[in-house]
Design an enzyme around this catalytic site. Structure first.
Site, PDB file in Angstrom:
ATOM      1  N   HIS A   1     -20.245   5.973   2.384  1.00 51.27           N
ATOM      2  CA  HIS A   1     -20.153   7.435   2.479  1.00 51.27           C
ATOM      3  C   HIS A   1     -19.254   8.027   1.404  1.00 51.27           C
ATOM      4  O   HIS A   1     -19.061   9.243   1.382  1.00 51.27           O
ATOM      5  CB  HIS A   1     -19.649   7.834   3.869  1.00 51.27           C
ATOM      6  CG  HIS A   1     -20.599   7.477   4.962  1.00 51.27           C
ATOM      7  ND1 HIS A   1     -21.578   8.333   5.424  1.00 51.27           N
ATOM      8  CD2 HIS A   1     -20.752   6.314   5.657  1.00 51.27           C
ATOM      9  CE1 HIS A   1     -22.275   7.728   6.379  1.00 51.27           C
ATOM     10  NE2 HIS A   1     -21.802   6.507   6.533  1.00 51.27           N
TER      11      HIS A   1
ATOM     12  N   GLU B   1      -0.941 -11.291  -5.475  1.00 54.98           N
ATOM     13  CA  GLU B   1       0.260 -12.116  -5.471  1.00 54.98           C
ATOM     14  C   GLU B   1       0.064 -13.462  -6.171  1.00 54.98           C
ATOM     15  O   GLU B   1       0.972 -13.939  -6.854  1.00 54.98           O
ATOM     16  CB  GLU B   1       0.733 -12.333  -4.039  1.00 54.98           C
ATOM     17  CG  GLU B   1       1.209 -11.043  -3.381  1.00 54.98           C
ATOM     18  CD  GLU B   1       2.042 -11.283  -2.137  1.00 54.98           C
ATOM     19  OE1 GLU B   1       3.267 -11.107  -2.212  1.00 54.98           O
ATOM     20  OE2 GLU B   1       1.451 -11.648  -1.104  1.00 54.98           O
TER      21      GLU B   1
ATOM     22  N   LYS C   1      12.912  -5.509  -4.954  1.00 54.28           N
ATOM     23  CA  LYS C   1      13.860  -5.628  -3.843  1.00 54.28           C
ATOM     24  C   LYS C   1      15.300  -5.519  -4.335  1.00 54.28           C
ATOM     25  O   LYS C   1      16.147  -4.879  -3.685  1.00 54.28           O
ATOM     26  CB  LYS C   1      13.657  -6.959  -3.120  1.00 54.28           C
ATOM     27  CG  LYS C   1      12.369  -7.052  -2.319  1.00 54.28           C
ATOM     28  CD  LYS C   1      12.238  -8.431  -1.679  1.00 54.28           C
ATOM     29  CE  LYS C   1      10.947  -8.574  -0.916  1.00 54.28           C
ATOM     30  NZ  LYS C   1      10.782  -9.943  -0.344  1.00 54.28           N
TER      31      LYS C   1
END
Length: 342
Positions: free
Chosen positions: A246, A230, A338
């Site tokens: 792993h 951001e 948005k």
């Protein structure tokens, strides 16, 4: 490097001053929460529903209380439109939306209102304030720090006000003393963290950050990546020990170029085997030609370790934004998204 000209040119919302003064949010958060009078009852879980900078303070609260062994009921952080089957009749629901307009949070609010479960709203205003007042739902109103102020920099308000509410409900012991001590410590250390962040930002220029931490501090690693995406407007990634040993570490076998920069957040309260894993991982990444910086999470307690690290991430991502010729405050792509969703 002298950043004065870049600050003048690109920091159009004066984010540097927001970071410098961020320590002041904690006492304010306590005071606004103390004004809310709530009926005490027994709860079997807390669910904090929010997104982005309105959600991760819930993760930080959970980490803090669990490491201090201060809470006996689970804290769940929900990042979705619904709580599905997570609630019980004794759940406390926190609707967290700094703007008050986050559609996922508003969706959960409507769902919980129908279920008639205990609920508290937290925002600076917006739709959430209006519906809480209309429906007589308890509401915490944050200070309005201006149109350009971003939720990711309101962590102090959110963290301190939520903890104070939980203490007022007698879910936890009062944490005000620790919070105010943190505020004093932050005031002293923020300038030196700025200098450290400047240096780290220059190492990261034209690199893709990868942030690693121990399991208990994985929220802090995630917050660092959010600050890079951001503020600095670059991709960043995170993972945690021992899980990454792993699987993910094998990706360094065939690194294409040398544009990744791995930051390992190390704490002296972590399991000794995790510290050894971090040390060996750093060594092996360097053997593959990768850049690694191991950062000690400074601070004399859990709160200081978490928030000192978050502030260092603020400064590093801030100065990296300036190096990238970016204004660190706006999130234009998120805002455009948005609009397209409406």
């Amino acid at each position: 490097m002298d950043f004065k000209e870049k600050i003048k040119k690109y920091d159009n919302s004066n984010l540097r001053e927001n970071i410098l003064n961020s320590y002041k949010q904690f006492e304010i958060g306590i005071k606004i929460a103390e004004q809310l009078k709530l009926k005490k009852r027994k709860y079997d879980k807390i669910i904090i529903s929010g997104m982005g900078g309105s959600a991760w303070p819930g993760d930080i609260i959970r980490t803090f209380l669990e490491l201090k062994n201060e809470i006996k009921i689970p804290i769940i952080v929900n990042r979705d439109y619904s709580l599905l089957n997570q609630t019980t009749k004794n759940s406390l629901i926190i609707i967290s939306s700094y703007s008050g307009n986050t559609e996922e949070a508003i969706s959960v609010y409507k769902e919980i209102l129908k279920k008639k479960l205990p609920m508290i709203g937290f925002s600076v205003g917006g739709k959430l304030e209006k519906i809480c007042l209309k429906d007589k739902v308890p509401f915490i109103k944050y200070p309005d720090d201006g149109l350009t102020f971003q939720p990711r920099f309101a962590t102090g308000y959110t963290f301190s006000s939520m903890l104070t509410v939980f203490a007022n409900l007698e879910i936890i012991k009062n944490q005000s003393k620790d919070i105010l001590a943190l505020e004093k410590s932050l005031k002293k250390i923020i300038p030196s963290l700025e200098n450290q962040g400047k240096k780290l930002a220059q190492k990261l220029f034209n690199k893709i950050p990868i942030i690693y931490s121990s399991d208990e501090f994985k929220t802090i690693a995630q917050v660092w990546t959010i600050k890079f995406t951001e503020n600095s407007k670059i991709l960043a990634f995170w993972n945690y020990f021992p899980e990454l040993n792993h699987n993910e570490m094998n990706g360094y076998v065939n690194i294409k170029g040398k544009n990744f920069f791995t930051i390992i957040l190390k704490s002296n309260i972590t399991h000794p085997r995790i510290l050894k894993r971090a040390e060996i991982t750093a060594q092996m990444i360097r053997e593959k030609g990768g850049d690694v910086e191991v950062l000690d999470m400074s601070g004399k307690n859990v709160l200081e370790k978490m928030f000192f690290s978050i502030i260092l991430g603020d400064w590093t991502s801030y100065y990296l934004a300036l190096l990238n010729n970016q204004d660190p405050t706006p999130v234009d792509m998120v805002e455009d998204f948005k609009k397209r969703m409406t």
